[in-house]
Design a protein around this motif. Sequence first.
Motif, PDB file in Angstrom:
ATOM      1  N   VAL A 503     -12.792 -18.930  -7.242  1.00 57.96           N
ATOM      2  CA  VAL A 503     -11.529 -19.408  -7.502  1.00 57.96           C
ATOM      3  C   VAL A 503     -11.836 -20.897  -8.167  1.00 57.96           C
ATOM      4  O   VAL A 503     -11.125 -21.107  -9.166  1.00 57.96           O
ATOM      5  CB  VAL A 503     -10.904 -19.985  -6.012  1.00 57.96           C
ATOM      6  N   ALA A 504     -12.891 -21.651  -7.858  1.00 62.81           N
ATOM      7  CA  ALA A 504     -13.391 -22.850  -8.629  1.00 62.81           C
ATOM      8  C   ALA A 504     -13.493 -22.321 -10.274  1.00 62.81           C
ATOM      9  O   ALA A 504     -13.019 -22.856 -10.991  1.00 62.81           O
ATOM     10  CB  ALA A 504     -14.582 -23.368  -8.074  1.00 62.81           C
ATOM     11  N   ARG A 505     -14.086 -21.179 -10.530  1.00 67.15           N
ATOM     12  CA  ARG A 505     -14.388 -20.945 -11.787  1.00 67.15           C
ATOM     13  C   ARG A 505     -13.236 -20.552 -12.777  1.00 67.15           C
ATOM     14  O   ARG A 505     -13.114 -20.864 -13.711  1.00 67.15           O
ATOM     15  CB  ARG A 505     -15.473 -19.648 -11.617  1.00 67.15           C
ATOM     16  N   MET A 506     -12.450 -19.742 -11.963  1.00 59.25           N
ATOM     17  CA  MET A 506     -11.208 -19.319 -12.543  1.00 59.25           C
ATOM     18  C   MET A 506     -10.498 -20.646 -13.087  1.00 59.25           C
ATOM     19  O   MET A 506      -9.814 -20.405 -13.969  1.00 59.25           O
ATOM     20  CB  MET A 506     -10.089 -18.417 -11.578  1.00 59.25           C
ATOM     21  N   GLY A 507     -10.177 -21.660 -12.064  1.00 59.23           N
ATOM     22  CA  GLY A 507      -9.717 -22.757 -12.377  1.00 59.23           C
ATOM     23  C   GLY A 507     -10.154 -23.541 -13.656  1.00 59.23           C
ATOM     24  O   GLY A 507      -9.610 -23.741 -14.584  1.00 59.23           O
ATOM     25  N   ALA A 508     -11.437 -23.536 -13.736  1.00 57.11           N
ATOM     26  CA  ALA A 508     -12.390 -24.164 -14.576  1.00 57.11           C
ATOM     27  C   ALA A 508     -12.352 -23.473 -16.019  1.00 57.11           C
ATOM     28  O   ALA A 508     -11.968 -24.102 -16.978  1.00 57.11           O
ATOM     29  CB  ALA A 508     -14.076 -24.243 -14.444  1.00 57.11           C
ATOM     30  N   VAL A 509     -12.226 -22.145 -15.720  1.00 54.39           N
ATOM     31  CA  VAL A 509     -11.897 -21.288 -17.010  1.00 54.39           C
ATOM     32  C   VAL A 509     -10.827 -21.380 -17.501  1.00 54.39           C
ATOM     33  O   VAL A 509     -10.512 -21.358 -18.850  1.00 54.39           O
ATOM     34  CB  VAL A 509     -12.601 -19.886 -16.732  1.00 54.39           C
ATOM     35  N   THR A 510      -9.661 -21.424 -16.703  1.00 55.64           N
ATOM     36  CA  THR A 510      -8.362 -21.328 -17.377  1.00 55.64           C
ATOM     37  C   THR A 510      -8.204 -22.755 -18.067  1.00 55.64           C
ATOM     38  O   THR A 510      -7.450 -22.856 -19.117  1.00 55.64           O
ATOM     39  CB  THR A 510      -7.328 -21.577 -16.322  1.00 55.64           C
ATOM     40  N   ALA A 511      -8.643 -23.772 -17.705  1.00 52.58           N
ATOM     41  CA  ALA A 511      -8.795 -25.016 -18.207  1.00 52.58           C
ATOM     42  C   ALA A 511      -9.299 -25.224 -19.546  1.00 52.58           C
ATOM     43  O   ALA A 511      -8.831 -25.685 -20.571  1.00 52.58           O
ATOM     44  CB  ALA A 511      -9.386 -26.384 -17.298  1.00 52.58           C
ATOM     45  N   THR A 512     -10.571 -24.538 -19.583  1.00 53.16           N
ATOM     46  CA  THR A 512     -11.429 -24.322 -20.873  1.00 53.16           C
ATOM     47  C   THR A 512     -10.457 -23.538 -21.865  1.00 53.16           C
ATOM     48  O   THR A 512     -10.542 -23.930 -22.872  1.00 53.16           O
ATOM     49  CB  THR A 512     -12.588 -23.476 -20.572  1.00 53.16           C
ATOM     50  N   LEU A 513     -10.063 -22.415 -21.531  1.00 56.12           N
ATOM     51  CA  LEU A 513      -9.443 -21.740 -22.469  1.00 56.12           C
ATOM     52  C   LEU A 513      -8.209 -22.184 -22.930  1.00 56.12           C
ATOM     53  O   LEU A 513      -7.807 -22.261 -24.039  1.00 56.12           O
ATOM     54  CB  LEU A 513      -8.924 -20.231 -21.790  1.00 56.12           C
ATOM     55  N   TRP A 514      -7.537 -23.227 -22.028  1.00 52.90           N
ATOM     56  CA  TRP A 514      -6.153 -23.651 -22.671  1.00 52.90           C
ATOM     57  C   TRP A 514      -6.547 -25.185 -23.238  1.00 52.90           C
ATOM     58  O   TRP A 514      -5.864 -25.802 -23.772  1.00 52.90           O
ATOM     59  CB  TRP A 514      -5.090 -23.926 -21.678  1.00 52.90           C
ATOM     60  N   GLY A 515      -7.878 -25.329 -23.364  1.00 57.40           N
ATOM     61  CA  GLY A 515      -8.274 -26.939 -23.737  1.00 57.40           C
ATOM     62  C   GLY A 515      -8.591 -26.596 -25.282  1.00 57.40           C
ATOM     63  O   GLY A 515      -9.020 -27.627 -26.034  1.00 57.40           O
ATOM     64  N   THR A 516      -8.803 -25.511 -25.785  1.00 61.48           N
ATOM     65  CA  THR A 516      -9.146 -25.316 -27.082  1.00 61.48           C
ATOM     66  C   THR A 516      -8.156 -25.719 -28.380  1.00 61.48           C
ATOM     67  O   THR A 516      -8.319 -26.081 -29.272  1.00 61.48           O
ATOM     68  CB  THR A 516      -9.388 -23.745 -27.348  1.00 61.48           C
ATOM     69  N   LEU A 521      -7.332 -18.098 -29.825  1.00 60.69           N
ATOM     70  CA  LEU A 521      -8.689 -18.090 -29.069  1.00 60.69           C
ATOM     71  C   LEU A 521      -8.654 -18.071 -27.709  1.00 60.69           C
ATOM     72  O   LEU A 521      -9.201 -17.289 -27.153  1.00 60.69           O
ATOM     73  CB  LEU A 521      -9.548 -19.437 -29.600  1.00 60.69           C
ATOM     74  N   THR A 522      -7.625 -18.803 -27.258  1.00 62.37           N
ATOM     75  CA  THR A 522      -7.315 -18.886 -26.062  1.00 62.37           C
ATOM     76  C   THR A 522      -6.942 -17.200 -25.411  1.00 62.37           C
ATOM     77  O   THR A 522      -7.574 -16.908 -24.407  1.00 62.37           O
ATOM     78  CB  THR A 522      -6.099 -19.651 -25.477  1.00 62.37           C
ATOM     79  N   LEU A 523      -6.099 -16.532 -26.137  1.00 59.49           N
ATOM     80  CA  LEU A 523      -5.602 -15.378 -25.876  1.00 59.49           C
ATOM     81  C   LEU A 523      -6.477 -14.190 -26.200  1.00 59.49           C
ATOM     82  O   LEU A 523      -6.269 -13.121 -25.947  1.00 59.49           O
ATOM     83  CB  LEU A 523      -4.289 -14.940 -26.067  1.00 59.49           C
TER      84      LEU A 523
END
Lengths: 597, 597
Positions: A503-516, A521-523
């Motif tokens: 769960v924590a990783r999914m949150g972090a990864v979502t932030a990373t992906l939308w932080g670009t 690239l995100t999608l």
Amino acid sequence: MRSSLILSRRDLDFLLHEWLDVEDLVKRPRYAEHSRETFDAVLDLAEQIATEHFAPHNRKADENEPHMVDGKAVLVPEVKQALDVFVGAGLMAGEFDEEYGGMQLPHVVGQAVFAWFKAANVGTSAYPFLTMGNARLLLAHGSKEQIDTYVRPEIEGRWFGTMALSEPQAGSSLADITTKAVPQDDGTYRLTGNKMWISGGDHELTENIVHLVLAKIPGGPPGVKGISLFIVPKFLVDEDGTLGERNDVVLAGLNHKMGYRGTTNTLLNFGEGVHTPGGRPGAVGYLVGEPHRGLTYMFHMMNEARIGVGMGATVLGYTGYLHALEYARTRTQGRPAGAKDPASPAVPIIEHPDVRRMLLAAKSYAEGGLALGLYCARLVDEEQTAETEDERARAHLLLDTLTPIAKAWPSQWGPVADDLAIQVHGGYGYTRDYPVEQFYRDNRLNPIHEGTNGIQALDLLGRKVVAQGGAGLRLLGETITATTARAAGTPWAGFAADLDAAVARMGAVTATLWGTGDPDLTLANASVYLEAAGHLVVGWLWLEQALACEGSSDPFHEGKRAAARYFWRWELPRTRAQFDLLESLDRTVLDTDEAWL
Amino acid sequence: MRSSLILSRRDLDFLLHEWLDVEDLVKRPRYAEHSRETFDAVLDLAEQIATEHFAPHNRKADENEPHMVDGKAVLVPEVKQALDVFVGAGLMAGEFDEEYGGMQLPHVVGQAVFAWFKAANVGTSAYPFLTMGNARLLLAHGSKEQIDTYVRPEIEGRWFGTMALSEPQAGSSLADITTKAVPQDDGTYRLTGNKMWISGGDHELTENIVHLVLAKIPGGPPGVKGISLFIVPKFLVDEDGTLGERNDVVLAGLNHKMGYRGTTNTLLNFGEGVHTPGGRPGAVGYLVGEPHRGLTYMFHMMNEARIGVGMGATVLGYTGYLHALEYARTRTQGRPAGAKDPASPAVPIIEHPDVRRMLLAAKSYAEGGLALGLYCARLVDEEQTAETEDERARAHLLLDTLTPIAKAWPSQWGPVADDLAIQVHGGYGYTRDYPVEQFYRDNRLNPIHEGTNGIQALDLLGRKVVAQGGAGLRLLGETITATTARAAGTPWAGFAADLDAAVARMGAVTATLWGTGDPDLTLANASVYLEAAGHLVVGWLWLEQALACEGSSDPFHEGKRAAARYFWRWELPRTRAQFDLLESLDRTVLDTDEAWL
């Protein structure tokens, strides 16, 4: 075929009662007439009709797919016979309001009921599936007159319905549909255009067919914002409800599919001049709701349809698993690794660990998918009947977030269960003498229709987890960690810890992906995100199931625990590599020039 | 169909010449008559015949599967027409010795040649595939008389051959066959029994069929040590080579498969008394080699057949990929993520990253599998013609270790390439109007026949990596690290480091698994071991390919690099979770009681 090869009533009872506490719903006014007994009775009925009337012609309908005679789609007669029994038993009306002759079953019970039919014969059950979705959409967005005219006969099972969205040049991209709807002085519209992939688009099963058609009114906005929704009946309906003139909806061709063959899949031409209702050209259509809002309305139906497709993929995998299990218990072959005496008798193949591995994997996909589908169905009930506005809103948000997963995950892993079911059968599984090869072909459709899994991935990462500032993702995370907290002090604490980490990783990864700041690239890797999210969600539901079994040594509960442990140890770890990849913002796909392929 | 949709000649040339340096083989006496020109000429010929004579009836043979008329299997006439052209062009004889009219092509070239036919029409190409394997086995283990009588007509393409191992009750477990061979005074045997799943078991394509049949001589040891191998011709052969009496091999039934339908798959009854050759009961059989050594001889054929099955799975995936690529370039749908104007024209779907992801994945499986198959074929040439005894022994050991991977990996991932090919096509890919749905059905056989992938897993972990004190595993590791060492200072150093780590983990995991002292536990997770080993090996071959492209900016080489990078970043990491699981000696499967399933 015995019903125990179609679906597991024991598992349904476990999920509905030991886990989801469906009986608690009868406290709510809408379901006040119900009880465990009425739920049981309708499940008994479904099991019986599915076994006696749906399963027996599943292979025959596959081998004798619909064909055109004099411009009409002709099916094997067993399809109509089965559906007449289904309708006669009141099952089309199961979830609908009493005022329409319905039973007002909770959606979660309705889904469990309908699971029997999909598992027994997915091709035949597609007709009521589409009709119920069509009726629900019109109940939500149609006028009273439209409901009285079209929905009542659907709920009564006298007419069936379709959803006509795609066109030959516009499948995933509905913005590009070209079917035109021209307003007439009398308030109706005349439609012209071609619709492709329309399931149930023609047949003689019912006296009329209610097509729900997406089309563009000239002068509207371009793209999806200019799409309107129309009722286009096969036969026009007189004011007293009797059938009138033939509308100009013409069967232009049938698609010949790899599987799912029992369901007529059609190319329909609207307004090409074969019929001229009222002496004028164009298919007569009736606007549903307001102009240009058609896609919004249709999504109401599509979201339910997506969960329904996920359920279909699950139960096709489930029946495959049950067939493989039966085969593995009865087929003898070889000896255990330790057996040295070649003259010792061959053992049932279930005794070979690799066969048990395949069965356990298939079980974890099939039962995990069923848990997911019923959980989402329970959310539909919460969304509609929970006591407080807040509870209803939370259920809506969680359901909205889970919908792409509930469609895509089972349609990825249900086919894998069928693939494993074939493998357990060996060469026999590859022949048409055993049902598993058909399940495998039938199930291959599910990652494609109702939005390909790639579309679901864009929906999850591009919309659902970022909507409302990420509220859906937060709610999902909270819901999962509420479960993992309950695992403290149980043998499942390790599983819970792994889920917490995911769960924590999914949150972090979502932030990373939308932080670009780069949506491309995100999608680009959205499909990996969807896969990882799906395994996380189903892992959570396996923990839920394991916790619901604590303290019991019933073999059924032991089986749940074994499958939960399998999912924890064998499946959930797949997400680590997926999250690593996502975290790295890998550009391999994006940077691959199409000229290099 | 254009040949560029069947297979990529550019890729074959790359693999054969830019990577495997096949031309170097012409220095060896056996291939001294050959040159790049002769290799090119035979590849040109194969491409042409496959395109003009094999591909055109691939769908027709699927839709009109073999059926029985008057006890005979009847095929569409195009099968014989195509095979007559194949034989007429001398291709059946391609790899055989000049003294039998062969071309003495290197095996690696022969495999590249034959890949065209499998990719164009796997059903029709099965007949020569089986015949060549049959002939090679007899050349290795038959008597001179047997070779003259049976092999020469096979190489000339006048007779075809089969391998008849399985029985209805004995598939994976050949120890349990019950076909009986009773010795006669004249040195022949009389066979009675039933053989199941016999591909090419009956047809009218050739005037005779040479069955190679496993059977037990009464009084022999139990289990696999009592199995002998017999030649059982459909028609007995007189001393001058003309056909005599009908032998008692009777077509008892045809299996109706999901795919691979062009290949007759039969139930054959031996010696049931329909014919009485020489006026006596029993099918006449001729012992090959010594009694009770039949399985050893058959493995000679099966190992080649396993690599051949892997090649078939690969090229079915390959042609699926090529079809998907063509579709993605021509089908327009939707707009790029950044495009805001809904009125802008739709783009070819290859421009959508998720479509490119699917294509890149399919490319990495198809081309990776082809590299694996041709690498193994090259090892066959090394095994047979390398200059020193030591080189030949090393090639033999490496090939032996790689064989289960060369069978199982492509038959797992080739079907995934076809699955992706369907997904790229969307709904169209699910219809029988597009070839990809057939490739998907055809390819599903490959994880089953010639030893299921579960059997391959037991072969790898239970035999190959532990034989000779683990020499095969060590050699594989050394071979891989020889490649990774070459990557130092290139952009691929990171890939090489990841492969080095995986090699080390595979070694450690193997030791852990075999350190348990509990073979049941060791082997319970053999399938995961096989999967991890397969991805490691194919990862290594992608590094090999990437290194062979260094310095070039040709789009073809860019594509190889993109696929290598994809495999490194997206695929190889799967092995981490697999090795973790293996290292943990997980008992989930082993401890799952069958009563819980």
